[in-house]
Each structure stands twice: as structure tokens, then as C-alpha cells.
Scaffold this motif. Structure first.
Motif, PDB file in Angstrom:
ATOM      1  N   GLN A  70      -3.557   2.355  12.331  1.00 32.54           N
ATOM      2  CA  GLN A  70      -2.163   2.777  12.313  1.00 32.54           C
ATOM      3  C   GLN A  70      -1.369   2.129  11.191  1.00 32.54           C
ATOM      4  O   GLN A  70      -0.298   2.618  10.824  1.00 32.54           O
ATOM      5  N   GLU A  71      -1.880   1.037  10.633  1.00 34.83           N
ATOM      6  CA  GLU A  71      -1.148   0.343   9.575  1.00 34.83           C
ATOM      7  C   GLU A  71      -1.428   0.908   8.184  1.00 34.83           C
ATOM      8  O   GLU A  71      -0.880   0.428   7.199  1.00 34.83           O
ATOM      9  N   HIS A  72      -2.280   1.927   8.087  1.00 35.07           N
ATOM     10  CA  HIS A  72      -2.548   2.531   6.777  1.00 35.07           C
ATOM     11  C   HIS A  72      -1.264   3.036   6.122  1.00 35.07           C
ATOM     12  O   HIS A  72      -1.061   2.877   4.913  1.00 35.07           O
ATOM     13  N   VAL A  73      -0.406   3.669   6.898  1.00 32.13           N
ATOM     14  CA  VAL A  73       0.834   4.201   6.339  1.00 32.13           C
ATOM     15  C   VAL A  73       1.721   3.071   5.840  1.00 32.13           C
ATOM     16  O   VAL A  73       2.344   3.173   4.768  1.00 32.13           O
ATOM     17  N   LEU A  74       1.774   1.980   6.596  1.00 26.64           N
ATOM     18  CA  LEU A  74       2.563   0.830   6.155  1.00 26.64           C
ATOM     19  C   LEU A  74       2.033   0.294   4.833  1.00 26.64           C
ATOM     20  O   LEU A  74       2.792  -0.005   3.912  1.00 26.64           O
ATOM     21  N   ALA A  75       0.721   0.185   4.744  1.00 29.70           N
ATOM     22  CA  ALA A  75       0.115  -0.341   3.516  1.00 29.70           C
ATOM     23  C   ALA A  75       0.357   0.602   2.338  1.00 29.70           C
ATOM     24  O   ALA A  75       0.744   0.162   1.247  1.00 29.70           O
ATOM     25  N   LEU A  76       0.165   1.908   2.542  1.00 30.49           N
ATOM     26  CA  LEU A  76       0.333   2.879   1.449  1.00 30.49           C
ATOM     27  C   LEU A  76       1.784   2.959   0.987  1.00 30.49           C
ATOM     28  O   LEU A  76       2.057   3.060  -0.215  1.00 30.49           O
ATOM     29  N   SER A  77       2.716   2.927   1.923  1.00 30.06           N
ATOM     30  CA  SER A  77       4.123   2.995   1.516  1.00 30.06           C
ATOM     31  C   SER A  77       4.531   1.733   0.773  1.00 30.06           C
ATOM     32  O   SER A  77       5.331   1.778  -0.167  1.00 30.06           O
ATOM     33  N   GLY A  78       3.951   0.599   1.177  1.00 31.28           N
ATOM     34  CA  GLY A  78       4.223  -0.632   0.439  1.00 31.28           C
ATOM     35  C   GLY A  78       3.627  -0.597  -0.950  1.00 31.28           C
ATOM     36  O   GLY A  78       4.267  -0.985  -1.933  1.00 31.28           O
ATOM     37  N   LEU A  79       2.404  -0.103  -1.066  1.00 32.29           N
ATOM     38  CA  LEU A  79       1.766   0.034  -2.374  1.00 32.29           C
ATOM     39  C   LEU A  79       2.537   1.016  -3.256  1.00 32.29           C
ATOM     40  O   LEU A  79       2.635   0.834  -4.474  1.00 32.29           O
ATOM     41  N   TRP A  80       3.072   2.067  -2.650  1.00 31.90           N
ATOM     42  CA  TRP A  80       3.885   3.035  -3.405  1.00 31.90           C
ATOM     43  C   TRP A  80       5.109   2.346  -4.008  1.00 31.90           C
ATOM     44  O   TRP A  80       5.430   2.560  -5.186  1.00 31.90           O
ATOM     45  N   ASN A  81       5.775   1.519  -3.211  1.00 33.39           N
ATOM     46  CA  ASN A  81       6.946   0.811  -3.724  1.00 33.39           C
ATOM     47  C   ASN A  81       6.589  -0.113  -4.876  1.00 33.39           C
ATOM     48  O   ASN A  81       7.304  -0.200  -5.873  1.00 33.39           O
ATOM     49  N   ILE A  82       5.464  -0.801  -4.738  1.00 31.10           N
ATOM     50  CA  ILE A  82       5.033  -1.713  -5.805  1.00 31.10           C
ATOM     51  C   ILE A  82       4.666  -0.926  -7.062  1.00 31.10           C
ATOM     52  O   ILE A  82       5.023  -1.308  -8.179  1.00 31.10           O
ATOM     53  N   ALA A  83       3.969   0.190  -6.883  1.00 35.00           N
ATOM     54  CA  ALA A  83       3.583   1.021  -8.028  1.00 35.00           C
ATOM     55  C   ALA A  83       4.801   1.583  -8.743  1.00 35.00           C
ATOM     56  O   ALA A  83       4.814   1.708  -9.969  1.00 35.00           O
ATOM     57  N   MET A  84       5.835   1.933  -8.001  1.00 35.20           N
ATOM     58  CA  MET A  84       7.041   2.490  -8.599  1.00 35.20           C
ATOM     59  C   MET A  84       7.808   1.437  -9.382  1.00 35.20           C
ATOM     60  O   MET A  84       8.382   1.722 -10.435  1.00 35.20           O
ATOM     61  N   THR A  85       7.840   0.213  -8.871  1.00 33.44           N
ATOM     62  CA  THR A  85       8.633  -0.840  -9.510  1.00 33.44           C
ATOM     63  C   THR A  85       7.839  -1.650 -10.528  1.00 33.44           C
ATOM     64  O   THR A  85       8.427  -2.224 -11.441  1.00 33.44           O
ATOM     65  N   GLN A  86       6.496  -1.690 -10.383  1.00 36.23           N
ATOM     66  CA  GLN A  86       5.660  -2.465 -11.303  1.00 36.23           C
ATOM     67  C   GLN A  86       4.462  -1.617 -11.760  1.00 36.23           C
ATOM     68  O   GLN A  86       3.313  -1.967 -11.505  1.00 36.23           O
ATOM     69  N   PRO A  87       4.737  -0.495 -12.438  1.00 37.16           N
ATOM     70  CA  PRO A  87       3.632   0.422 -12.792  1.00 37.16           C
ATOM     71  C   PRO A  87       2.655  -0.140 -13.818  1.00 37.16           C
ATOM     72  O   PRO A  87       1.567   0.410 -13.980  1.00 37.16           O
TER      73      PRO A  87
END
Length: 653
Positions: A70-87
Motif C-alpha cells: 500500500q505504500e507504493h503510492v506514497l513512495a512514487l508520489s514522493g519520488l515524483w516530487n523529488i524528480a520535479m524539484t531536483q531533475p
């Protein structure tokens, strides 16, 4: 498990935020419980030892697509934020994020049971977005992504295997991969399909988003679409606003992907499809996506090629659109001028468009600069007159007497008249200035007495007498004559004179009255976009020139903006198509993609109240919202004028 919306709304950006969220998930009745998941992403992120941390993250990326958590979505959304701010941060790309994202997309497409479990429906969107963000700037990351097999996964989303939301981030990622020289050929393996899908998406996405989302009753919209659009923190207004942005981005990113091929002169015959070129003219990006050159950017790149120039020159609709844009306040006016000049300089296409183009470009021959380019008017003049001697001495026949007269006018204005004025004495110049002033005053008197036709003749005489160096005086004369043409309902002449006045005025401070007059003329001609852009420029100039604390937007300008915003609304055409014979708008989609059909379950129905030379598209552009201002009611009450005349008549200089 806490809602993913809470996590997304908190904008996870740091390890501490991840740890805090993870602690909530591992706490029961205020008692902290040790995490027993051997592949927990949050535990790996919080590992103090750098080598163990990297090993743990790499293991998580390998196991994530294979495990149900169930934490996959939490991990992916967090990774998305990092990718957007630190590409440009290499950590996750080097540890296997691309393989992980590609495999998660494949699983989402092939395993519908898994996709609809918990909140896994969000995962393919975040996975594709992460790929696009990390491949945006660094060619090394793009190469690694290609080797990791992301293209096949992204192609599945481009084909519409899920919905327009996932297609948006897939076409974005493919565009970034295609923009790098070293990864373009990997994308070009699917060239025919990419060109077809991109053209189809650019042509139909606005209709699709309207039918699938905007035109659907609020309570029937897909919940996960609403959540992604608003990050779980907005209501109906924000949903609709973001849907407009995303629909525009989907169209512009599809055009960007086509541009990657056009710049390399690939698939030109496919892209230069006659019907598609017509549609390109209407793809202007909209106010929500002003950083994208949209359709006109692709047309210009096509005009750099012989095949493209020939196709564009053969389309009457495209040429007319370029001509209208060349005489407007559109941000990409210079691109329209570039297109026309490229076609006019090609001997194979010159005489296909000259008879039409010269009637528009004649108004731009005195344009000094445009977006940092100098001597724009001189370049236009040289292009139009490059074979004038053949026309003058009878060796060339344009088959359009109007076009021939226009070329003669340009020759007289830019060549003969300059020669005459250069040898004119100071006394002669002074007499002409005084006489021009007298003619102007006589024209003003005739105007206010209601003899509009006679006023036009006086202003014309004044323009013939007024020295070319007296630019400010000529601005007023052209603008006054434009107002006369408006009252006579001669829209083309009004646009012509307004444009000439604007080109003679300062670039930093365009003639405000001429902007408003041209906006009215474009409105009368039915060119809503051009009218809107001029009206916005008119208000912007008014705000800059007056005290911003006390400035009032005239009611007539506010009314014009409202009218044109409704006409140019990104979904205006889609809405019109979606009305049934009784004028009632359909409240449900006529059909969904595969995921849409399978996700309309009880759970999902629950409601909770950016190529070289081409500007990139803003990843998440902000929408400029015009603040409400007190309206100022102004006007003239002249005997004998109609109600419309009272509204359109402005002060004569």
C-alpha cells in the motif's frame, strides 16, 4: 492506511517528511511498531550509512514492481516530487528508478486487478512523470532511461491504454527523449506510430478532455483524475482550471514531439497532411500555456524545409492564418512573419502566396524592431520588392492588380519618397509639416460633424504631406483614419491603419488607442483571438501608463475580454460539438478508454469535497487571473450616432 491525498497535499520533499509519514503508517494506538517490510523504501531512505542507503534504495526499485504494498503510492508520489524539484540529481537514475518506473507502467497496463487495488491507479501516472522529469535536461539520464526499456512502456500510454491523464505525461517524456541527439534514434524506431499518435492527440485531445472530464457532471468525474489535477486540495473551480492547463499541455507536448521529427526533416510528408495543417492554425496554446509556440512553432519549422514550404504555400487557410497573426499582438507574431518571409524567398513558392501576403505585410514595412530583432520592416521590404523591377518594366504579371498597386505603394513609401525627402530643404519640410497639421485639424472637424468619408480623405492628404521622420504625428493620423474606417464598417482598412500606427509607435509603449481600435476591427471581422490579444495589450498599456492604485478598466474593454474569452475558450469547440439537438449538453462521456470503463466502480465514484529554437512548455504553468476592478463607463453622446457608434467611438487625436 492514510489517504494518499494527505501525503500529496503535504508536498513530500525531504527524508524527514518521508520518515514522518512512514512513522504514521507504523504506529498503532500511539505505540510505535518496528517496520517488518524488508524492502521498505522509507526505511531505506532513512538509513544513515550512505552505502547501505543506496543498496537499500536499489533493492526497493527492483522489488517494487513485483510486490503488493500500500505504500507504493506514497513512495512514487514522493519520488515524483523529488524528480520535479531536483531533475538533475543522479542518485535515483543511477539506482534503477527508470527500470522500476517502466515495470510499474507495464504492470498497471497488463494487470487490471492490481491496478484497481488500493490506490495503485495513481502509480502509472507518477511513474511516467518521473521518467519525463529525469530525462528533461541530462542526456546521460535519457540514455540510461532508453537502456532501461522505458520507451515501450511510454508507447503503451501514448496509444491510449489508460487515459488522457497518463497520455499527457507519456508524450511529455517521449518528447524529452526525442529532443536529445543521442536518444532520438531510439524514439525514431517507432517513428510512424509516434507521428500518427501525436497528430491524432494534438487534433482530438481537447475534445477528449472535455468529453471525458470537463463536460462530465462533477459527481461522475473519475476520482483519481480529480485528485491528480488538484493534488487533493481543490474543488470544482480548480479542477476545471487545471483541466484546461493539462489539456493545453497535452496538445502542446504532442506538437513538441512532432517538432523533434520536423527539425530533422523526418516524416514531413505525414506531418504536412493538408487537413492537419489547417488544424494547426487553431492550436495556439491559449493563455494558460503562453510559453509554448504551439501550432505556429511547428509551422515555422516546416517552413525551414522545402517540403514544408510547398505544403504550407498550397494551403490558403494556413497562409491567411499566418497573415492575420503577423498583424496582431500575439506573442508569436514574429514566427508568422518568419514563415511568410521563408515562403516568399523561395522561388518555388513565392508567387503562390505573394498576392495574398503583400496585402498584409505592407502594413509592417515600417516596423523597426520585434522581440529583440531590429530592422524587421527593412527585411520585409527587401523580400517584397526583390523582383519589383521586373514588375515595373512589364516582365512580371502578378494577375492581381491590387497586389501590384500595393507593391507600388511600398516602392513609393520606402524608396521614392525617401529620396524626395532627403533632398528637400528645411523650409519645404517646415511647410509640409504645417500643412499636414492643418489637414489633420480639418479632418478632425469633419469627423465630429459626422462627415466620416470626407474626414478619411483629409487624413489621407495629411499623411501624404507629413514627412516620414514625423513618426508621432503619423501615428495619430493613421489611428484617426482607423477610427473613421471603423465607423464606416471597413474592418480591413481599420486593421491596416491601426497596424501601421502601432508599428510607428514605440515598442515599449504601443499606441493605446490603436490597440483598442484594432481589437474592435478584429472583433467585427470575427477574429476572436486577435481581438482578445489586442484588448489585453490595451489594458496592460493602460495599467502601465496610469497610477495602478486608481486605474480602472473601461467597461467596454472588460466586455470585449469577456466576449472573446468565451469565444476562444479552449473547450469552446468541444462544447459546441457535445450539445445535442435540443441544446442540452451531455453529462456523461460517450465512451471511455479501457481504464475509464474498469475504474468506474463504487470506490472510484466516491467524492471528496516543456527542441533547439523552440521555447519549452512550462511543466506546471500558473494561470494569470485578471483581478476584478471597478468598471469605468465612458462614451460620447453625439447627435446622429447609433448606439454602437457611441460605444465604439473613441477620442480623435
Amino acid at each position: 492506511m492514510p489517504s494518499v491525498l494527505n501525503f500529496i497535499g503535504a508536498h513530500l520533499l525531504s527524508d524527514s517528511a518521508m520518515e514522518s509519514q512512514h512513522q504514521k503508517n507504523t504506529t498503532h494506538k500511539n505505540v510505535k511498531v518496528l517496520c517488518t517490510n524488508p524492502c521498505c523504501f522509507f526505511c531505506a531512505m532513512n538509513e544513515a550509512d550512505p552505502s547501505l542507503r543506496r543498496a537499500g534504495i536499489a533493492k526497493c526499485f527492483k522489488e517494487m514492481p513485483l510486490r503488493d504494498d500500500q505504500e507504493h503510492v506514497l513512495a512514487l508520489s514522493g519520488l515524483w516530487n523529488i524528480a520535479m524539484t531536483q531533475p538533475d540529481d543522479p542518485e535515483f537514475p543511477l539506482l534503477g528508478i527508470f527500470e522500476c518506473a517502466a515495470n510499474l507502467i507495464r504492470r498497471g497496463i497488463s494487470d487490471k486487478e492490481w491496478l484497481l487495488r488500493d490506490q495503485n491507479i495513481y502509480i502509472p501516472y507518477y511513474a511516467a512523470h518521473i521518467i519525463g522529469s529525469y530525462t528533461m535536461n541530462k542526456v546521460q539520464f535519457a540514455e540510461r532511461a532508453v537502456k532501461s526499456g522505458v520507451i515501450s512502456s511510454l508507447m503503451e500510454l501514448l496509444r491510449g491504454k489508460m487515459s488522457w491523464v497518463e497520455k499527457r505525461v507519456a508524450v511529455r517524456a517521449l518528447g524529452h527523449l526525442a529532443s536529445h541527439e543521442r536518444t532520438f534514434e531510439a524514439i525514431a524506431v517507432h517513428e510512424a506510430e509516434i507521428i500518427h499518435e501525436s497528430m491524432e492527440t494534438a487534433s482530438t485531445c481537447l475534445d477528449e478532455v472535455y468529453v471525458e472530464f470537463v463536460g462530465v457532471e462533477h459527481t461522475r468525474r473519475l476520482k483519481y483524475h480529480c485528485d491528480l489535477l488538484t493534488r487533493g486540495t481543490g474543488g470544482l473551480e480548480i479542477e476545471n482550471r487545471k483541466a484546461e492547463e493539462w489539456a493545453s499541455q497535452l496538445q502542446c507536448w504532442s506538437l513538441y514531439l512532432l517538432n523533434c521529427f520536423a527539425c530533422k526533416e523526418r516524416s514531413l510528408n505525414r506531418i504536412c497532411n493538408k487537413e492537419f495543417l489547417k488544424k494547426l492554425c487553431g492550436m495556439w496554446g491559449g493563455l494558460a500555456n503562453g510559453s509554448s509556440p504551439a501550432g505556429i512553432g511547428l509551422i515555422r519549422n516546416l517552413c525551414y524545409t522545402k517540403t514544408g514550404r510547398r505544403s504550407v504555400a498550397d494551403s490558403k487557410e494556413v497562409i491567411e492564418s499566418l497573415c492575420n497573426t503577423s498583424r496582431s499582438s500575439d506573442e508569436w507574431q514574429y514566427m508568422a512573419i518568419d514563415c511568410l518571409l521563408l515562403i516568399l524567398k523561395d522561388p518555388d513558392t513565392r508567387y503562390k502566396v505573394l498576392n495574398t501576403a503583400v496585402l498584409f505585410l505592407v502594413d509592417l514595412v515600417e516596423l523597426r524592431s520585434l522581440r529583440g530583432r531590429t530592422k524587421v520592416g527593412e527585411a520585409i521590404t527587401q523580400t517584397l520588392l526583390q523582383d519589383y523591377n521586373q514588375l515595373k518594366y512589364g516582365n512580371l504579371d502578378l494577375k492581381s492588380k491590387r497586389a501590384e498597386r500595393t507593391l507600388e505603394e511600398i516602392w513609393d513609401l520606402k524608396v521614392e519618397r525617401k529620396k524626395r525627402e532627403n533632398i528637400m530643404t528645411e523650409e519645404e519640410a517646415r511647410e509640409r509639416r504645417l500643412l499636414a497639421g492643418v489637414m489633420k485639424q480639418e479632418g478632425n472637424q469633419l469627423f465630429w460633424s459626422g462627415d466620416i468619408e470626407a474626414a478619411v480623405l483629409k487624413y489621407t492628404e495629411a499623411l501624404e504631406l507629413c514627412p516620414l521622420k514625423m513618426r508621432k504625428e503619423r501615428v495619430v493620423l493613421h489611428s484617426n483614419r482607423a477610427q473613421c474606417h471603423l465607423l464606416l464598417r471597413d474592418t480591413e482598412s481599420a486593421i491596416s491603419d491601426s497596424t501601421r500606427a502601432l508599428n510607428l509607435s514605440s515598442v515599449l509603449s504601443p499606441h493605446s488607442k490603436s490597440l483598442w481600435r484594432r481589437s474592435q476591427a478584429y472583433d467585427m471581422k470575427g477574429l476572436a483571438k486577435e481581438s482578445l490579444m489586442d484588448c489585453l495589450m490595451f489594458i496592460n498599456d493602460r495599467i502601465k501608463s496610469l497610477d495602478t492604485n486608481g486605474v480602472k478598466i473601461p467597461y467596454y474593454a472588460a466586455r470585449m475580454i469577456t466576449k472573446q474569452m468565451n469565444t476562444t475558450w479552449i473547450f469552446a469547440t468541444a462544447r459546441s460539438k457535445n450539445l445535442n439537438n435540443h441544446g442540452v449538453e451531455n453529462q456523461e462521456s460517450n465512451g471511455h478508454h479501457q481504464v475509464d470503463e474498469t475504474t468506474m466502480t463504487t470506490d472510484t465514484r466516491k467524492r471528496q469535497k516543456g527542441i533547439a529554437g523552440m521555447p519549452t512548455i512550462a511543466e506546471e504553468p500558473a494561470i494569470g487571473i485578471m483581478q476584478g476592478r471597478k468598471l469605468e463607463r465612458t462614451g460620447h453622446k453625439k447627435k446622429g450616432l447609433s448606439v454602437i457608434d457611441k460605444l465604439t467611438r473613441a477620442k480623435i487625436g
